[in-house]
Design a protein around this motif. Structure first.
Motif, mmCIF file in Angstrom:
data_model
loop_
_atom_site.group_PDB
_atom_site.id
_atom_site.type_symbol
_atom_site.label_atom_id
_atom_site.label_comp_id
_atom_site.label_asym_id
_atom_site.label_seq_id
_atom_site.Cartn_x
_atom_site.Cartn_y
_atom_site.Cartn_z
ATOM 1 N N LEU A 187 35.527 -3.919 74.990
ATOM 2 C CA LEU A 187 36.975 -3.804 74.796
ATOM 3 C C LEU A 187 37.419 -4.486 73.509
ATOM 4 O O LEU A 187 38.317 -3.988 72.802
ATOM 5 N N TRP A 188 36.799 -5.614 73.163
ATOM 6 C CA TRP A 188 37.114 -6.298 71.912
ATOM 7 C C TRP A 188 36.717 -5.438 70.710
ATOM 8 O O TRP A 188 37.467 -5.308 69.747
ATOM 9 N N LEU A 189 35.533 -4.843 70.750
ATOM 10 C CA LEU A 189 35.107 -3.953 69.666
ATOM 11 C C LEU A 189 36.044 -2.766 69.552
ATOM 12 O O LEU A 189 36.424 -2.364 68.438
ATOM 13 N N LEU A 190 36.443 -2.210 70.677
ATOM 14 C CA LEU A 190 37.381 -1.088 70.663
ATOM 15 C C LEU A 190 38.716 -1.495 70.064
ATOM 16 O O LEU A 190 39.303 -0.751 69.261
ATOM 17 N N THR A 243 51.403 2.082 69.605
ATOM 18 C CA THR A 243 50.333 3.035 69.314
ATOM 19 C C THR A 243 48.959 2.418 69.562
ATOM 20 O O THR A 243 48.078 3.056 70.146
ATOM 21 N N VAL A 244 48.752 1.197 69.124
ATOM 22 C CA VAL A 244 47.476 0.513 69.357
ATOM 23 C C VAL A 244 47.231 0.338 70.844
ATOM 24 O O VAL A 244 46.116 0.574 71.346
ATOM 25 N N PHE A 245 48.273 -0.070 71.580
ATOM 26 C CA PHE A 245 48.140 -0.269 73.018
ATOM 27 C C PHE A 245 47.750 1.035 73.718
ATOM 28 O O PHE A 245 46.847 1.057 74.561
ATOM 29 N N ASN A 246 48.404 2.136 73.365
ATOM 30 C CA ASN A 246 48.118 3.422 74.007
ATOM 31 C C ASN A 246 46.715 3.922 73.665
ATOM 32 O O ASN A 246 46.019 4.494 74.518
ATOM 33 N N GLN A 247 46.280 3.717 72.412
ATOM 34 C CA GLN A 247 44.948 4.187 72.031
ATOM 35 C C GLN A 247 43.856 3.381 72.733
ATOM 36 O O GLN A 247 42.845 3.944 73.168
ATOM 37 N N ILE A 248 44.034 2.073 72.846
ATOM 38 C CA ILE A 248 43.053 1.264 73.557
ATOM 39 C C ILE A 248 42.958 1.692 75.011
ATOM 40 O O ILE A 248 41.853 1.813 75.578
ATOM 41 N N GLY A 282 38.413 4.642 78.712
ATOM 42 C CA GLY A 282 37.706 5.421 79.718
ATOM 43 C C GLY A 282 36.228 5.567 79.436
ATOM 44 O O GLY A 282 35.447 5.898 80.338
ATOM 45 N N ARG A 283 35.802 5.318 78.190
ATOM 46 C CA ARG A 283 34.393 5.428 77.822
ATOM 47 C C ARG A 283 33.634 4.119 78.032
ATOM 48 O O ARG A 283 32.413 4.089 77.868
ATOM 49 N N LEU A 284 34.333 3.049 78.387
ATOM 50 C CA LEU A 284 33.677 1.758 78.569
ATOM 51 C C LEU A 284 32.899 1.741 79.879
ATOM 52 O O LEU A 284 33.416 2.149 80.922
ATOM 53 N N PHE A 335 46.320 -6.691 80.957
ATOM 54 C CA PHE A 335 47.243 -6.538 79.837
ATOM 55 C C PHE A 335 47.168 -5.122 79.264
ATOM 56 O O PHE A 335 48.204 -4.506 78.984
ATOM 57 N N PHE A 336 45.960 -4.611 79.070
ATOM 58 C CA PHE A 336 45.799 -3.269 78.520
ATOM 59 C C PHE A 336 45.777 -2.191 79.609
ATOM 60 O O PHE A 336 45.564 -1.014 79.292
ATOM 61 N N LYS A 337 45.986 -2.584 80.859
ATOM 62 C CA LYS A 337 46.014 -1.655 81.988
ATOM 63 C C LYS A 337 44.723 -0.854 82.066
ATOM 64 O O LYS A 337 44.717 0.369 82.260
#
Length: 537
Positions: free
Chosen positions: A312-315, A346-351, A356-358, A374-376
């Motif tokens: 998630l950090w890399l993403l 925008t960053v929040f929505n893209q993360i 879903g690939r994690l 936080f990122f749901k």
């Protein structure tokens, strides 16, 4: 067909590759779609054809140029990216695909082009230069063969040959001991010594330097579209205003659209802008991790965290870098204002979308749950760690134990080897630390075992136990699948022992040898080998 491969032999394949690329509508495809097409279709042309024909170097380069043009521009005839070439050193004894024979076991000093039946003074190389070229004496007899100095499996140098070799820097003591058995042909670019189309293509193609951080992009947890955008940023092929002015020699108003104060450059847009500082501070506060400009350094900051948080950090880092560039492009080309609230959303929505690939595991800790909530991001399974038993068993009676290990700063890079010798009471007899030069970590592990056994001959043991934390090195010796350039050296040293037993262990139980191997990485060539003999000596 006999003879060398000419252009008309492989020209049809080269033209097929170019026709295939030109027929695709590359401008209508995304960058990652072009990568998939090249890997799945174009790469198979040359691989299958080179099983039959050896391609000249210029034809491989010709196809790679067309492929790079297609990837960057969608057109196989136009090339925009300026690549940084890396000096590639080709072994001078292999002008093409030839067999090679090594006179010494470490494959570093004297090399023969075609085995015994080759010219001693014109085909024997010291480094990358023939003996005749070193001495600048081209009156040397060309018909003198290597087989002339091999008599009944031993070296038999007449005085004239010995003087010539000494003048070229080759001493008779450096020549290996000739063992019984038949000579074999060896394909040098492969560690197994067997010729393969893959090894041949890898040998003749032009290599480029590795891009630091690229291995973090092309992972299954990273979406291909996001990876492609960040790969272009990593390569620096972004049309910032300073690059446009430098390349096209035109005067443009160069001003950063994010902070409206300093001239725009890629380094400024990704790190030094006030807007970027806000974005970095925001994402760092969420993960409580320091963000760095270097992608590899930034990823190492989450060392010790759960696999889910690492991914998630890399993403998050990749999304922030990508969105900064997209925000700049929307302002330049679409005249859309830069808004901090819109950027965060925008960053929040893209993360959240890419999460879903994690597939990593999470820790059942408050910190992990806080970040995921936080990122749901949907919570993942918690990985339970089962304790692994790690034993250290002394050797048998009248058996010498050699704890061996190799260490490398890179792969390949300067490597070192460490050996710790113990008796059946687990008393330390001696330790050794040695610098091996530039090689891969796998070769360092194998070399540490062979060097340790050569070093242990001084104590006169007939039984030896080799303990290593490298499973690949242990399997190499137990299955007799050694690299071709150490087979002779291994056969010679193993003949001095009655029994040789291999034991795989964990690094935690091999810490002493690991410490000595890491010490060998920092030794200089002047220091050479460091031995500590018996305690009472």
């Amino acid at each position: 067909m006999p003879g060398a491969v000419r252009y008309h032999h492989v020209a049809n394949v080269v033209e097929q590759i170019k026709d295939q690329l030109s027929g695709w509508k590359g401008r209508l495809l995304s960058f990652q779609d072009r990568v998939v097409l090249v890997k799945s279709v174009i790469a198979s042309y040359s691989v299958h054809n080179m099983v039959v024909y050896k391609w000249p170097r210029k034809f491989v380069h010709e196809c790679e140029v067309a492929i790079r043009n297609f990837l960057w521009s969608g057109d196989s005839k136009i090339f925009y990216e300026k690549w940084n070439l890396v000096h590639y050193i080709k072994s001078s004894i292999l002008p093409g695909i030839k067999w090679a024979y090594s006179l010494v076991e470490d494959n570093t000093k004297v090399l023969i082009g075609d085995g015994r039946n080759t010219s001693l003074f014109y085909d024997v190389w010291v480094g990358d230069t023939a003996i005749a070229d070193i001495l600048e004496d081209y009156s040397l007899n060309r018909v003198v063969l290597v087989s002339d100095i091999l008599v009944n499996g031993a070296w038999n140098l007449i005085e004239d040959y010995r003087s010539t070799l000494l003048a070229a820097g080759i001493e008779e003591v450096d020549l290996p001991f000739i063992l019984d058995g038949d000579d074999c042909q060896v394909w040098m670019p492969s560690t197994t010594g067997q010729f393969t189309a893959k090894a041949a293509k890898s040998f003749i193609r032009k290599r480029y330097g590795k891009l630091e951080g690229a291995n973090l992009l092309w992972r299954q947890s990273v979406h291909p579209a996001l990876a492609a955008r960040n790969w272009k940023i990593l390569k620096g092929v972004c049309s910032t205003l300073d690059q446009v002015r430098s390349r096209f020699k035109i005067q443009v108003v160069n001003k950063c659209c994010l902070c409206n104060s300093i001239e725009e450059s890629l380094d400024h847009l990704l790190w030094r802008c006030r807007f970027v500082e806000m974005a970095c501070s925001w994402i760092s506060d969420i993960f409580r991790v320091q963000l760095h400009l270097n992608l590899t350094t930034a990823y190492k900051e989450v060392r010790g965290r759960s696999g889910m948080i690492k991914e998630l950090w890399l993403l998050a880092v990749l999304v922030v870098r990508s969105e900064l560039w997209q925000t700049r492009n929307r302002f330049v080309y679409d005249n859309k204002k830069v808004r901090w609230s819109f950027f965060k959303t925008t960053v929040f929505n893209q993360i959240q979308e890419y999460s879903g690939r994690l597939k990593g595991y999470m820790y059942n800790t408050v910190d992990d749950l806080r970040i995921l909530d936080f990122f749901k991001v949907r919570h993942r399974q918690v990985k339970l760690h089962d304790p692994v038993e790690c034993r250290w068993v002394p050797p048998e009676v009248d058996e010498l134990m050699l704890c061996c290990d190799g260490a490398a700063r890179g792969n390949p890079e300067v490597v070192g080897a460490g050996v710790v010798a113990r008796d059946h009471d687990a008393n330390v007899i001696g330790v050794m630390s040695i610098v091996l030069g530039v090689m891969t970590n796998y070769i360092a592990e194998i070399s540490s075992i062979i060097i340790g056994m050569e070093w242990a001959l001084q104590w006169g043991y007939s039984k030896v136990c080799i303990r290593s934390d490298s499973l690949s090195a242990v399997m190499t010796f137990t299955t007799s699948n050694l690299p071709w350039f150490v087979i002779q050296r291994w056969s010679e040293v193993s003949s001095h022992y009655e029994t040789i037993r291999f034991d795989h262990t964990y690094r935690e139980a091999n810490f002493a040898a690991d410490k000595m191997a890491k010490r060998g990485c920092i030794l200089t060539n002047e220091e050479g080998r460091h031995y500590l003999g018996k305690p009472d000596s």
